[in-house]
Design a protein around this motif. Structure first.
Motif, PDB file in Angstrom:
ATOM      1  N   TYR A   8     -11.627  58.132  71.986  1.00  0.00           N
ATOM      2  CA  TYR A   8     -10.795  57.153  72.267  1.00  0.00           C
ATOM      3  C   TYR A   8     -11.617  55.855  72.215  1.00  0.00           C
ATOM      4  CZ  TYR A   8     -12.840  55.453  77.034  1.00  0.00           C
ATOM      5  OH  TYR A   8     -13.632  54.937  77.981  1.00  0.00           O
ATOM      6  N   LEU A   9     -10.480  54.636  71.890  1.00  0.00           N
ATOM      7  CA  LEU A   9     -11.411  53.221  71.398  1.00  0.00           C
ATOM      8  C   LEU A   9     -12.131  52.638  72.597  1.00  0.00           C
ATOM      9  CD1 LEU A   9      -8.421  51.707  69.692  1.00  0.00           C
ATOM     10  CD2 LEU A   9     -10.563  52.567  68.463  1.00  0.00           C
ATOM     11  N   GLN A  14      -6.033  47.919  72.527  1.00  0.00           N
ATOM     12  CA  GLN A  14      -6.368  47.565  71.231  1.00  0.00           C
ATOM     13  C   GLN A  14      -5.754  48.502  70.407  1.00  0.00           C
ATOM     14  OE1 GLN A  14     -10.531  48.140  69.782  1.00  0.00           O
ATOM     15  NE2 GLN A  14     -10.306  46.090  68.873  1.00  0.00           N
ATOM     16  N   GLY A  15      -5.078  48.022  69.273  1.00  0.00           N
ATOM     17  CA  GLY A  15      -4.231  48.729  68.303  1.00  0.00           C
ATOM     18  C   GLY A  15      -5.298  48.979  67.130  1.00  0.00           C
ATOM     19  N   PRO A  16      -4.748  49.848  66.276  1.00  0.00           N
ATOM     20  CA  PRO A  16      -5.412  50.559  64.948  1.00  0.00           C
ATOM     21  C   PRO A  16      -6.204  49.280  64.137  1.00  0.00           C
ATOM     22  CG  PRO A  16      -3.537  51.746  65.281  1.00  0.00           C
ATOM     23  CD  PRO A  16      -3.184  50.522  66.116  1.00  0.00           C
ATOM     24  N   ILE A  45      -7.516  55.906  63.132  1.00  0.00           N
ATOM     25  CA  ILE A  45      -7.177  55.865  64.377  1.00  0.00           C
ATOM     26  C   ILE A  45      -5.708  55.931  64.424  1.00  0.00           C
ATOM     27  CG2 ILE A  45      -7.044  53.584  65.781  1.00  0.00           C
ATOM     28  CD1 ILE A  45      -9.187  52.285  64.003  1.00  0.00           C
ATOM     29  N   GLY A  47      -2.395  55.064  66.607  1.00  0.00           N
ATOM     30  CA  GLY A  47      -1.773  54.264  67.364  1.00  0.00           C
ATOM     31  C   GLY A  47      -0.863  54.439  68.410  1.00  0.00           C
ATOM     32  N   CYS A  98      -5.863  55.188  70.578  1.00  0.00           N
ATOM     33  CA  CYS A  98      -5.587  54.272  71.094  1.00  0.00           C
ATOM     34  C   CYS A  98      -4.946  54.410  72.443  1.00  0.00           C
ATOM     35  CB  CYS A  98      -4.581  53.351  70.495  1.00  0.00           C
ATOM     36  SG  CYS A  98      -4.894  52.638  68.837  1.00  0.00           S
ATOM     37  N   THR A 110       1.205  58.881  70.601  1.00  0.00           N
ATOM     38  CA  THR A 110      -0.226  58.865  70.229  1.00  0.00           C
ATOM     39  C   THR A 110      -0.708  60.213  70.082  1.00  0.00           C
ATOM     40  OG1 THR A 110      -0.828  56.631  71.098  1.00  0.00           O
ATOM     41  CG2 THR A 110      -2.513  57.902  70.374  1.00  0.00           C
TER      42      THR A 110
END
Length: 162
Positions: A8-9, A14-16, A45, A47, A98, A110
């Motif tokens: 996970y980011l 935060q988007g791709p 990634i 989104g 994301c 997602t």
């Protein structure tokens, strides 16, 4: 490719493209500034709306699951790729998810798109998801992807859905 690693980011909302742009900015690090250089990237990634951004070709190494510590399970699976001069990054594809908040829970779109992406990767690389689709946590012990670490039952459902 031996395995797929899901992350996970770690940066809510935060988007791709924002994540990809940050990784691109790491190319301009400078030894002269006396700050430690870092490497971070992933192949894909996923989104909030199920969009998938490929950041790195699958046949190139992304910096997503290397570390100074590897779990016993990672050492058993990856062998010499967990040695000090190597890394599972060399033989894995990284998929970042994301997430809207600090729980790390991915939105349903997602999750669904990630499931399809990982399924496709498993099919193309002849990977058994029960054996070789990992959470980052399973390789280095890092709390990533947070939702799936905290909810092992959800991770099991994800794997079974593949």
């Amino acid at each position: 490719v031996m395995a797929i690693v899901v992350h996970y980011l770690g940066n809510p909302e935060q988007g791709p493209r924002g994540a990809r742009d940050y990784w691109e900015s790491l190319k301009t690090q400078d030894d002269a500034d006396l700050k430690p250089d870092i490497s971070a990237s992933a192949h894909y990634i996923v989104g909030f709306h199920g969009e998938i951004l490929r950041c790195i070709p699958e046949d190139e190494k992304a910096f997503h699951c290397g570390g100074v510590f590897y779990t016993p399970g990672a050492k058993a699976f990856f062998g010499d790729y967990c040695a000090p001069d190597s890394s599972p990054n060399r033989v894995t594809i990284g998929v970042e998810l994301c997430h809207p908040d600090w729980t790390g829970k991915p939105a349903e779109k997602t999750r669904a798109a990630a499931l399809e992406l990982v399924r496709d990767l498993c099919d193309r690389y002849l990977i058994n998801p029960r054996r070789a689709v990992f959470r980052h946590f399973d390789i280095t012990g890092k709390d990533c992807p947070r939702w799936f670490v905290a909810h092992a039952d959800e991770w099991a459902k994800f794997i079974e859905s593949i």
